[in-house]
Design an enzyme around this catalytic site. Structure first.
Site, PDB file in Angstrom:
ATOM      1  CB  SER A 142      -0.840   0.004   1.280  1.00 52.05           C
ATOM      2  OG  SER A 142      -1.432   1.270   1.485  1.00 52.05           O
ATOM      3  CE1 TYR A 155      -4.169  -1.455   5.381  1.00 57.05           C
ATOM      4  CE2 TYR A 155      -3.383   0.685   4.640  1.00 57.05           C
ATOM      5  CZ  TYR A 155      -3.825  -0.596   4.351  1.00 57.05           C
ATOM      6  OH  TYR A 155      -3.913  -1.011   3.040  1.00 57.05           O
TER       7      TYR A 155
HETATM    8  N1  LIG Z   1      -8.571  -0.538  -1.389  1.00 54.84           N
HETATM    9  C1  LIG Z   1      -7.551   0.281  -1.142  1.00 54.84           C
HETATM   10  O1  LIG Z   1      -7.690   1.518  -1.082  1.00 54.84           O
HETATM   11  C2  LIG Z   1      -6.183  -0.291  -0.944  1.00 54.84           C
HETATM   12  C3  LIG Z   1      -5.078   0.563  -1.089  1.00 54.84           C
HETATM   13  C4  LIG Z   1      -3.805   0.048  -0.879  1.00 54.84           C
HETATM   14  C5  LIG Z   1      -3.645  -1.281  -0.555  1.00 54.84           C
HETATM   15  N2  LIG Z   1      -4.735  -2.079  -0.405  1.00 54.84           N
HETATM   16  C6  LIG Z   1      -4.527  -3.480  -0.048  1.00 54.84           C
HETATM   17  O2  LIG Z   1      -5.078  -4.294  -1.042  1.00 54.84           O
HETATM   18  C7  LIG Z   1      -5.360  -5.585  -0.488  1.00 54.84           C
HETATM   19  C8  LIG Z   1      -6.735  -6.025  -0.950  1.00 54.84           C
HETATM   20  O3  LIG Z   1      -7.690  -5.141  -0.403  1.00 54.84           O
HETATM   21  P1  LIG Z   1      -9.033  -4.704  -1.157  1.00 54.84           P
HETATM   22  O4  LIG Z   1      -9.107  -3.243  -1.078  1.00 54.84           O
HETATM   23  O5  LIG Z   1      -9.144  -5.380  -2.465  1.00 54.84           O
HETATM   24  O6  LIG Z   1     -10.121  -5.274  -0.113  1.00 54.84           O
HETATM   25  P2  LIG Z   1     -11.395  -6.208  -0.264  1.00 54.84           P
HETATM   26  O7  LIG Z   1     -11.992  -6.244   1.096  1.00 54.84           O
HETATM   27  O8  LIG Z   1     -12.250  -5.754  -1.392  1.00 54.84           O
HETATM   28  O9  LIG Z   1     -10.789  -7.643  -0.605  1.00 54.84           O
HETATM   29  C9  LIG Z   1     -10.192  -8.438   0.381  1.00 54.84           C
HETATM   30  C10 LIG Z   1     -10.673  -9.869   0.268  1.00 54.84           C
HETATM   31  O10 LIG Z   1     -10.027 -10.629   1.300  1.00 54.84           O
HETATM   32  C11 LIG Z   1     -10.979 -11.514   1.888  1.00 54.84           C
HETATM   33  N3  LIG Z   1     -10.561 -11.806   3.269  1.00 54.84           N
HETATM   34  C12 LIG Z   1     -10.594 -10.964   4.329  1.00 54.84           C
HETATM   35  N4  LIG Z   1     -10.112 -11.585   5.413  1.00 54.84           N
HETATM   36  C13 LIG Z   1      -9.780 -12.840   5.029  1.00 54.84           C
HETATM   37  C14 LIG Z   1      -9.232 -13.955   5.705  1.00 54.84           C
HETATM   38  N5  LIG Z   1      -8.934 -13.914   7.013  1.00 54.84           N
HETATM   39  N6  LIG Z   1      -8.997 -15.102   5.005  1.00 54.84           N
HETATM   40  C15 LIG Z   1      -9.306 -15.170   3.687  1.00 54.84           C
HETATM   41  N7  LIG Z   1      -9.836 -14.134   2.998  1.00 54.84           N
HETATM   42  C16 LIG Z   1     -10.066 -12.991   3.660  1.00 54.84           C
HETATM   43  C17 LIG Z   1     -12.276 -10.747   1.836  1.00 54.84           C
HETATM   44  O11 LIG Z   1     -13.387 -11.649   1.917  1.00 54.84           O
HETATM   45  C18 LIG Z   1     -12.177 -10.034   0.491  1.00 54.84           C
HETATM   46  O12 LIG Z   1     -12.707 -10.838  -0.543  1.00 54.84           O
HETATM   47  C19 LIG Z   1      -5.195  -5.428   1.021  1.00 54.84           C
HETATM   48  O13 LIG Z   1      -3.937  -5.935   1.409  1.00 54.84           O
HETATM   49  C20 LIG Z   1      -5.224  -3.919   1.226  1.00 54.84           C
HETATM   50  O14 LIG Z   1      -4.537  -3.519   2.381  1.00 54.84           O
HETATM   51  C21 LIG Z   1      -6.000  -1.624  -0.614  1.00 54.84           C
END
Ligand SMILES: NC(=O)c1ccc[n+]([C@@H]2O[C@H](COP(=O)([O-])OP(=O)(O)OC[C@H]3O[C@@H](n4cnc5c(N)ncnc54)[C@H](O)[C@@H]3O)[C@@H](O)[C@H]2O)c1
Length: 281
Positions: A142, A155
């Site tokens: 991130s 975070y």
């Molecule tokens: N969305 C943002 O703004 C953003 C920005 C930078 C980094 N990220 C990173 O991107 C990654 C993905 O996040 P996202 O935004 O796509 O979120 P999201 O919530 O849309 O997707 C995450 C997925 O992980 C699954 N999940 C959660 N806990 C779990 C567990 N214990 N075991 C198995 N599956 C599990 C959820 O069901 C979901 O399908 C994360 O590491 C997040 O920190 C996101």
């Protein structure tokens, strides 16, 4: 011909958001993909590519579930070339002074279990299979893994830890396995937070339109990226042919956070109007 023909990938958290988009692009590039996911999702979600997807319901914080996912890749598709450790949760920017002391420890444990421990568990479970194929690990970091202000201290600390994981494992696992990260900035998804802070049911982006506006406003490129906008970087890093000399790197996909100005976010707001005839921009 795709960049990932005949390759087999494991993507954790592939059922939503950035992970879902990565799975989609990997499939378009010819890969076969195992998804380790806690929420219900069916291979049919990936349409015509469904026959090259296996979904394993499980929890990334449980080592045995990571092992089952690796075993599924090997049993169903014969090998494992790429691990994308991607599941994460946010802390909704709660500042230290606003973290109630009795909840701080529990929220830390939850966030670090998912954002940090689970990445190491996935890497440990996959290391042998990846060594056998001279494969690659890709961790979703991130902008919060590189700069302050992309979250609260929980975070931000967890994502800085992921930066450490990428650098350490790249060193430890070379030359057998390449290890890199992708660092997206704000991307409107279903991203949630820890139950200890009451954030496990409401997403971070409760008002998608307002989120898009505020994400764009802080980016020199005036972009609110989608998961698909980041997915190409995962393809690049997953492709041995196209990134054979890259390891220990974190590729930012953040609309240019490192190119912000002090006066204005971007220096060229007037350029399109000035350089292009009316109607061309
Ligand atoms: N969305 C943002 O703004 C953003 C920005 C930078 C980094 N990220 C990173 O991107 C990654 C993905 O996040 P996202 O935004 O796509 O979120 P999201 O919530 O849309 O997707 C995450 C997925 O992980 C699954 N999940 C959660 N806990 C779990 C567990 N214990 N075991 C198995 N599956 C599990 C959820 O069901 C979901 O399908 C994360 O590491 C997040 O920190 C996101």
């Amino acid at each position: 011909m795709g960049w990932l023909d005949d390759r087999v990938a494991l993507v954790t958290g592939g059922g939503s958001g950035i992970g879902f988009a990565v799975v989609e692009r990997f499939l378009q590039e010819g890969a076969r993909v195992v998804v380790l996911e806690r929420s219900p999702v069916e291979p049919a979600a990936w349409g015509d590519h469904a026959n090259r997807v296996r979904v394993l319901r499980g929890d990334v914080t449980v080592y045995g579930d990571n092992v089952r996912a690796v075993d599924t890749a090997v049993a169903e598709f014969g090998q494992l070339d790429v691990l994308v450790a991607n599941v994460g949760i946010h802390d909704s920017f709660v500042r230290l002074v606003d973290l109630e002391p009795d909840k701080l420890a529990a929220a830390f444990d939850e966030i670090f279990d998912i954002n940090v421990k689970a990445y190491l568990l996935a890497a440990r479970a996959a290391v042998r299979a990846l060594a056998a194929t001279r494969g690659t690990m890709i961790f979703t970091v991130s902008n919060a893994g590189l700069y302050p202000g992309g979250g609260g201290p929980l975070y931000t600390a967890s994502k800085h830890a992921v930066t450490g994981i990428v650098r350490q494992l790249a060193h430890e696992l070379a030359p057998a396995i390449r290890v890199n990260g992708v660092a997206p900035a704000g991307t409107v998804t279903a991203l949630r937070g820890p139950a200890a802070l009451g954030q496990d049911r409401t997403g971070l982006f409760t008002d998608a339109e307002a989120a898009v506006r505020s994400i764009r406003a802080t980016k020199p490129l005036d972009i609110a990226p989608t998961g698909a906008d980041h997915a190409g970087l995962y393809v690049l890093l997953a492709s041995r042919e196209n990134s054979p000399a890259i390891t220990g790197e974190i590729l930012s996909s953040d609309g240019g956070l490192g190119a912000r100005g002090l006066g204005a976010i971007a220096g060229g707001y007037d350029l399109l109007d000035a350089l292009l005839p009316a109607g061309d921009s």
